[in-house]
Design a protein around this motif. Structure first.
Motif, PDB file in Angstrom:
ATOM      1  N   ASP A 110      43.746  42.149  40.490  1.00 43.73           N
ATOM      2  CA  ASP A 110      44.825  40.670  41.064  1.00 43.73           C
ATOM      3  C   ASP A 110      46.617  41.241  41.272  1.00 43.73           C
ATOM      4  O   ASP A 110      46.590  40.269  42.286  1.00 43.73           O
ATOM      5  N   TRP A 111      46.475  42.128  41.531  1.00 44.11           N
ATOM      6  CA  TRP A 111      47.904  41.857  41.258  1.00 44.11           C
ATOM      7  C   TRP A 111      48.461  42.548  43.098  1.00 44.11           C
ATOM      8  O   TRP A 111      49.495  41.704  44.283  1.00 44.11           O
ATOM      9  N   ILE A 112      47.062  42.884  44.005  1.00 42.28           N
ATOM     10  CA  ILE A 112      46.872  42.613  44.977  1.00 42.28           C
ATOM     11  C   ILE A 112      46.143  42.410  45.439  1.00 42.28           C
ATOM     12  O   ILE A 112      47.105  41.067  46.705  1.00 42.28           O
ATOM     13  N   THR A 113      44.955  41.734  45.026  1.00 39.72           N
ATOM     14  CA  THR A 113      44.318  40.595  46.126  1.00 39.72           C
ATOM     15  C   THR A 113      44.949  38.745  45.472  1.00 39.72           C
ATOM     16  O   THR A 113      44.446  38.494  46.161  1.00 39.72           O
ATOM     17  N   GLY A 114      45.344  39.276  44.599  1.00 46.34           N
ATOM     18  CA  GLY A 114      46.256  37.710  44.450  1.00 46.34           C
ATOM     19  C   GLY A 114      47.033  37.167  45.406  1.00 46.34           C
ATOM     20  O   GLY A 114      46.700  36.022  45.552  1.00 46.34           O
ATOM     21  N   THR A 151      47.044  48.984  52.057  1.00 36.19           N
ATOM     22  CA  THR A 151      45.517  48.588  50.782  1.00 36.19           C
ATOM     23  C   THR A 151      45.698  47.077  51.124  1.00 36.19           C
ATOM     24  O   THR A 151      44.828  46.552  51.211  1.00 36.19           O
ATOM     25  N   PHE A 152      46.837  46.749  51.484  1.00 35.39           N
ATOM     26  CA  PHE A 152      46.680  45.161  51.348  1.00 35.39           C
ATOM     27  C   PHE A 152      46.437  45.156  52.895  1.00 35.39           C
ATOM     28  O   PHE A 152      45.668  44.159  53.377  1.00 35.39           O
ATOM     29  N   ASN A 153      47.062  45.615  53.954  1.00 34.95           N
ATOM     30  CA  ASN A 153      46.830  45.339  55.545  1.00 34.95           C
ATOM     31  C   ASN A 153      45.001  45.595  55.063  1.00 34.95           C
ATOM     32  O   ASN A 153      43.761  44.772  56.084  1.00 34.95           O
ATOM     33  N   SER A 154      44.087  46.763  54.708  1.00 35.99           N
ATOM     34  CA  SER A 154      43.107  46.866  54.782  1.00 35.99           C
ATOM     35  C   SER A 154      41.956  46.028  54.486  1.00 35.99           C
ATOM     36  O   SER A 154      41.209  45.951  54.866  1.00 35.99           O
ATOM     37  N   LEU A 155      42.870  45.817  53.104  1.00 35.57           N
ATOM     38  CA  LEU A 155      41.866  44.319  52.600  1.00 35.57           C
ATOM     39  C   LEU A 155      41.693  42.932  53.267  1.00 35.57           C
ATOM     40  O   LEU A 155      41.080  42.101  53.369  1.00 35.57           O
ATOM     41  N   LYS A 156      42.841  42.813  53.896  1.00 32.25           N
ATOM     42  CA  LYS A 156      43.382  41.483  55.273  1.00 32.25           C
ATOM     43  C   LYS A 156      42.062  41.705  56.321  1.00 32.25           C
ATOM     44  O   LYS A 156      41.938  40.682  56.446  1.00 32.25           O
ATOM     45  N   GLY A 166      40.353  46.700  37.893  1.00 27.13           N
ATOM     46  CA  GLY A 166      38.997  46.255  37.697  1.00 27.13           C
ATOM     47  C   GLY A 166      38.325  46.406  38.821  1.00 27.13           C
ATOM     48  O   GLY A 166      38.762  47.597  40.025  1.00 27.13           O
ATOM     49  N   VAL A 167      37.488  45.801  39.939  1.00 30.71           N
ATOM     50  CA  VAL A 167      36.603  46.481  41.029  1.00 30.71           C
ATOM     51  C   VAL A 167      37.177  44.805  41.846  1.00 30.71           C
ATOM     52  O   VAL A 167      37.750  43.729  41.787  1.00 30.71           O
ATOM     53  N   SER A 168      38.010  44.916  43.023  1.00 30.28           N
ATOM     54  CA  SER A 168      38.190  44.783  43.745  1.00 30.28           C
ATOM     55  C   SER A 168      37.383  44.400  45.508  1.00 30.28           C
ATOM     56  O   SER A 168      37.499  45.511  45.509  1.00 30.28           O
TER      57      SER A 168
END
Lengths: 284, 387
Positions: free
Chosen positions: B257-261, B240-245, B158-160
């Motif tokens: 949630d598979w990544i934001t979780g 994706t992981f790094n840029s959100l982090k 969905g929306v992360s």
């Protein structure tokens, strides 16, 4: 009748030349020919089938985004070459003429050290340094500047290219400049030539071959690099190496990816040959 | 003192006596035999190697080490990213290369049609304990009443978003991606299927999000193109992981949630929600590779993954978490890690309970385009990236 020694068949010399010839045929010419042949193959149900069709060429070269990507990659590689050449020259000049041979040796050793670490690891370290919350922006914040977006931009891509190429360009330029006959520089000074003029009319022409070879290496490495534009440039927009990955990932279109690769090879051959011709051209 | 050993000098070289040869030779032979024993015994008890084709993480120790130790097997994973990539890898490998294949559910039918997977016996798996009836007969997993794949986990896309940049209320619509403050801060997971699916949902296609006629497909392309100025980059899993982090991207399209979780558990101010336009379900299923000579062991592993122990591991997978698929799994997760069960809504009555969302009709199973080819969608994706 005498035989020209240059044309005489020499099994001994040939034996020593064979390994490199065999190597090049097996691991360069062979794969290259196969890659060119592959551009005419077709993919059905994720499997490649031998064929002789122009479909892949028409499909890839007929797309506007292929040419956008092509000229973007060409432009970025050219910019990288200019930046690396200009940034490296003062350092190479200083190492060649302003420091002792001992310091020069140590400097070259330290320039080689970055290659001990994986390029991917070095690139990921920039991820931390260039982030908006990273140390560069933190330092700029002290003087009331920023934060600036550096990741996922062309600037980020260029930082990656410099990480890859700059040490190599400095080394090649240094070796080239250090081999210039000092008496020619002294002669220029004795004849009244100023320092800056000596650099551009004596030193640069004398080191021309080495400087161009360094630039060519920089261009080749930047043009074919996937890591910097993907991880530091955010694949926005994608360069040709990224397009190759995208094309193979989706639908296993290896033949179309081969078209992109052949176009890259043609470009690199053209640039490299043109540069070498300029490098070795003698004044008439 | 009398010497007990006698060295006879011969041409300058020491020559040991026969007794010495026997003594030292015997000792040396004993040491050599002793040293070689572990290798010999290890060779006798060599673990059976199971070749796995899966998304990253499924063959890592946190997922398989317990099973490996109990069954004297060793997983040899080959990882892929995306269904196309998976199909390509299988197509280019001889039959029997992969013993177990983890596939996104929407690609199972293609695996089956191409003859890459074995038929499975429904009696071997506990379908009765599955938390939702639909999952027992998941689309594409059965053909003519025969089972070819077993669903083991799922998740929602969905929306992360970064909570400091987007409010929970704003995140309830894909519209937030167009928020002016997010210009250059919206990232894409670099796979056309989830991102274009979301754009289709935003256009109001609902349950028909994959079944688009030319007009609807044209509008999806238009909507997607209008998002392009907002986009800061296209990323793989690591990117994706790094840029959100590091806050470089403040909203992400195509993930959940598979990544934001993973990041959330690490303390990052990120979250994923299913917006009002609906979300997409990713579904992962195991199949037995065609021609595998370890089918019995693979069957045992799939049974393990459906067991409460396997489900708890799957729900807390280090690479990316997934929802439990069995009642016993959910219960075991609540016992093992209530905090994670609460975070992911895997408790009765939670508003974000995954099955509640499915029953409310807000979740649509990820699929492949019905009226266009994957190539059409991928072509447009390339065009979009280059725009």
């Amino acid at each position: 009748m005498t035989i020209d020694p240059k044309r005489r068949f020499d099994p001994y010399a040939l034996t020593w030349r064979m390994p490199i010839i065999v190597w090049q045929v097996l691991f360069f010419i062979g794969p290259l020919v196969f890659m060119i042949a592959m551009t005419f193959f077709l993919v059905k149900n994720y499997r490649m089938h031998e064929a002789f069709e122009m479909k892949n060429w028409i499909k890839m070269l007929g797309r506007g985004f292929f040419w956008d990507s092509y000229f973007l990659t060409l432009g970025l590689a050219t910019l990288s070459t200019l930046c690396a050449t200009i940034i490296a020259f003062p350092a190479a000049y200083a190492l060649s003429f302003k420091v002792s041979a001992n310091i020069r040796r140590w400097a070259i050793f330290f320039l080689i050290i970055p290659f001990f670490t994986s390029y991917l690891v070095r690139t990921f370290s920039w991820y931390v340094i260039l982030a908006e919350s990273g140390p560069i922006n933190a330092m700029l914040a002290y003087i009331g500047l920023g934060p600036y977006t550096m990741l996922n931009t062309k600037f980020g891509t260029m930082v990656g290219y410099m990480t890859l190429t700059l040490p190599l360009v400095v080394i090649l330029q240094t070796v080239s400049l250090a081999s210039i006959d000092r008496s020619l520089i002294e002669a220029a000074h004795n004849l009244g030539c100023g320092r800056v003029r000596t650099v551009f009319t004596v030193i640069v022409p004398l080191a021309k071959t080495g400087l161009i070879i360094a630039a060519v290496f920089c261009f080749i490495l930047s043009f074919g690099d996937f890591v910097a534009p993907y991880y530091l440039g955010g694949s926005k927009p994608p360069t040709l190496p990224i397009m190759i990955i995208d094309t193979t990932k989706s639908g296993q279109q290896w033949p179309r990816a081969a078209v992109v690769a052949v176009m890259m090879m043609v470009t690199l051959f053209t640039v490299a040959f043109a540069a070498i011709m300029v490098a070795y051209r003698k004044k008439t | 003192m009398k010497m007990t050993t006698k060295i006879v000098q011969n041409r300058g070289l020491p020559t040991p006596s026969r007794r010495e040869v026997l003594k030292y030779g015997g000792t040396a032979a004993g040491i050599a035999a002793g040293l070689s024993m572990p290798f010999v015994s290890r060779a006798w008890a060599q673990a059976v190697e199971i070749n796995m084709l899966a998304w990253y993480g499924h063959g890592e120790p946190d997922m398989v080490s317990e099973f490996e130790a109990e069954n004297n097997v060793k997983f040899k994973p080959k990882y892929y990213a995306g269904g196309d990539n998976m199909l390509g890898l299988i197509a280019q490998s001889p039959p029997g290369t992969y013993d177990i294949i983890l596939s996104d559910a929407e690609f199972v039918q293609q695996l089956n049609d191409a003859g890459y997977i074995e038929e499975m016996s429904p009696a071997d798996y506990n379908f009765d304990d599955m938390i939702y009836d639909d999952f027992k007969q998941f689309p594409g997993h059965w053909k003519d009443g025969k089972l070819h794949s077993v669903m083991v986990r799922f998740g929602h896309l969905g929306v992360s978003y970064n909570k400091n940049a987007v409010t929970a209320e704003e995140a309830m619509s894909y519209k937030c991606f167009w928020k002016p403050e997010l210009k250059g801060k919206v990232g894409h997971f670099d796979w056309h299927l989830p991102s274009l699916g979301m754009m289709s949902l935003y256009n109001g296609n609902g349950a028909n999000l994959w079944n688009l006629d030319d007009g609807a497909w044209g509008k999806v392309k238009e909507t997607t193109m209008s998002l392009r100025p907002q986009v800061g980059g296209f990323f793989d899993y690591g990117g994706t992981f790094n840029s959100l982090k590091n806050g470089e991207m403040q909203a992400m399209c195509g993930i959940g949630d598979w990544i934001t979780g993973v990041l959330e558990k690490d303390g990052a101010p990120v979250a994923s929600v299913v917006p009002k336009e609906g979300g997409i379900q990713w579904t992962e299923s195991y199949s037995i590779g065609k021609g595998s000579d370890k089918a019995d062991m693979v069957k045992k592993f799939i049974q393990y993954m459906l067991s409460p122990r396997g489900q708890v591991r799957s729900a807390q997978m280090a690479a990316y978490p997934g929802f439990c698929i069995t009642h016993a799994g959910v219960k075991a997760l609540q016992e093992a890690n209530m905090k994670e069960a609460e975070r992911t809504g895997q408790i009765d009555g939670a508003p974000n309970n995954p099955i509640t969302l499915v029953k409310e009709g807000r979740i649509h199973y990820r699929n492949i385009p019905q009226q266009q080819s994957l190539e059409d969608w991928n072509d447009f994706w390339s065009e979009y990236k280059n725009a």
